[in-house]
Design a protein around this motif. Sequence first.
Motif, PDB file in Angstrom:
ATOM      1  N   GLY A   1       6.083   1.203  -2.292  1.00 40.50           N
ATOM      2  CA  GLY A   1       6.774   1.186  -1.008  1.00 40.50           C
ATOM      3  C   GLY A   1       6.462   2.383  -0.127  1.00 40.50           C
ATOM      4  O   GLY A   1       7.078   2.563   0.917  1.00 40.50           O
TER       5      GLY A   1
ATOM      6  N   ALA B   1       4.185   4.605   2.513  1.00 40.92           N
ATOM      7  CA  ALA B   1       3.230   4.332   3.582  1.00 40.92           C
ATOM      8  C   ALA B   1       1.911   5.025   3.270  1.00 40.92           C
ATOM      9  O   ALA B   1       1.879   6.224   2.991  1.00 40.92           O
ATOM     10  CB  ALA B   1       3.773   4.826   4.915  1.00 40.92           C
TER      11      ALA B   1
ATOM     12  N   SER C   1       2.024  -0.429   3.184  1.00 39.74           N
ATOM     13  CA  SER C   1       2.894  -0.016   2.079  1.00 39.74           C
ATOM     14  C   SER C   1       2.157  -0.239   0.769  1.00 39.74           C
ATOM     15  O   SER C   1       1.552  -1.290   0.551  1.00 39.74           O
ATOM     16  CB  SER C   1       4.189  -0.828   2.071  1.00 39.74           C
TER      17      SER C   1
END
Length: 143
Positions: free
Chosen positions: A65, A67, A61
Amino acid sequence: MNQATKIAIAVPAVFAALLITLFVVWKTNDEFFRQFRSFSVTVVNQSDYDLVSVETGILRSDAAGNAVQGGSKNTYGKTIKAGHEKVISPKLSLNGEGGIYLKYTDSRGQTVQKTVCSYTESASGYSTVTIRNDRVDVKENCR
């Protein structure tokens, strides 16, 4: 037959029976024990196209936040032909928590990336990825 002889016969027999029992339990419960091994992914190619490149790697992350791909990745260097399956055991390292992705390119040049382990702390367990012409199904059992 004296006591020492009985013990000399019984101990190896009990030990052999225990080993056989453990082996049978391990073989009949392979799915249970597989989740504690280093991560592996079974790629089931049910599409009409060969997979010419398969990469697995770590997802992390970022500050927002989202990916993003982490540092550890592994490329499987052989073609997975249409209608075949292959178990890949990538050498991935992970510090902390993250996920695992699989990215493949088929013989048409189409590249697809899927998350195959949404959460892991140790890069252990397994996933099965079934690739079809119109979709990719992922079954995960990660730790």
